[in-house]
Enzyme design. Structure first.
Site, PDB file in Angstrom:
ATOM      1  N   ASP A  23      10.706   8.463   2.224  1.00 13.84           N
ATOM      2  CA  ASP A  23      10.140   8.311   0.879  1.00 13.84           C
ATOM      3  C   ASP A  23       8.855   7.489   0.881  1.00 13.84           C
ATOM      4  O   ASP A  23       8.316   7.167  -0.174  1.00 13.84           O
ATOM      5  CB  ASP A  23      11.168   7.673  -0.065  1.00 13.84           C
ATOM      6  CG  ASP A  23      11.645   6.295   0.410  1.00 13.84           C
ATOM      7  OD1 ASP A  23      11.172   5.831   1.472  1.00 13.84           O
ATOM      8  OD2 ASP A  23      12.504   5.702  -0.269  1.00 13.84           O
ATOM      9  N   CYS A  48       0.396  -7.470  25.084  1.00 15.99           N
ATOM     10  CA  CYS A  48       0.215  -6.202  24.370  1.00 15.99           C
ATOM     11  C   CYS A  48       0.422  -5.009  25.300  1.00 15.99           C
ATOM     12  O   CYS A  48       0.987  -3.980  24.899  1.00 15.99           O
ATOM     13  CB  CYS A  48      -1.171  -6.141  23.737  1.00 15.99           C
ATOM     14  SG  CYS A  48      -1.495  -7.445  22.537  1.00 15.99           S
TER      15      CYS A  48
END
Length: 224
Positions: A139, A46
């Protein structure tokens, strides 16, 4: 399990982050957005992933893309871990990254968005967040979803390449072929008639001859 499918609108959730509280639609605004989760703070893979994401943040910003990370760790943990990420990158070890990290301590968002990895669990046996990438358009709809297991780090250069493809094909009647990168020739979509293609692509449309005799492999230089 709940989750998001291509074309689904992003839920307008509220969350605590390293940069304060957000409402997701307000955070996105009119931009493209990348929401990516990781299993835990203070873990090796990570750290390399968010380090690379931080290095590439200016490139995503140039493309009008906002980035936001997520895991089940707390905001204080995210901030402390940010020092390690910056140090890994060879930068000043400050409690700030070029994008916020969501603290989803109760796993509410991870469950809602289908981000949990059933094979990776914490010391209490609770599932951790997987390495998920969601890309949303202006959108607010999901344009791409990628799910990696905990053992496999993501390639953020590939995610940047995908953004280039998504943005190009959102506004031009083209598709990007295998291994495409920005500047390479693209494919004319099969639904576009030849005469219209010639008008839309003044740099030329080139059709590859095939044994089938079908004229579906049509290339054109990448349009502006």
């Amino acid at each position: 399990m709940p989750g998001l499918l291509l074309g689904d609108e992003a839920p307008n959730f509220e969350a605590d982050t390293t940069q304060g509280g957000i409402r997701f639609h307000d955070f996105l605004g009119d931009s493209w957005g990348i929401l990516f989760s990781h299993p835990r703070d203070f873990t090796p893979v990570c750290t390399t992933e968010l380090g690379r994401a931080a290095k590439l943040a200016p490139e995503f910003s140039k493309r009008n893309v906002k980035m936001i990370a997520l895991s089940i760790d707390s905001v204080p943990d995210h901030l402390a871990w940010s020092k390690d990420i910056n140090a890994y990158n060879g930068d000043q070890p400050v409690e700030k990254l070029p994008f916020p990290i969501i603290a989803d301590k109760d796993r509410e968002l991870a469950v809602k968005l289908g981000m949990l990895d059933p094979d990776e669990r914490d010391k209490d046996g609770m599932p951790l967040t997987a390495r998920v990438v969601f890309i949303f358009g202006p959108d607010k709809k999901l344009k791409l979803s990628i799910l990696y297991p905990a053992t496999t780090g993501r390639n953020f250069d590939e995610i940047l390449r995908v953004v280039d493809s998504l943005q190009l094909t959102a506004y031009k009647k083209v598709a990007t072929p295998v291994d495409w990168k920005c500047g390479d020739s693209v494919m004319v979509v099969p639904t576009l008639p030849d005469e219209e293609a010639k008008k839309l692509f003044p740099k030329g449309v080139f059709t590859k001859d095939l044994p089938s005799g079908k004229k579906y492999l049509r290339y054109t230089p990448q349009p502006e």
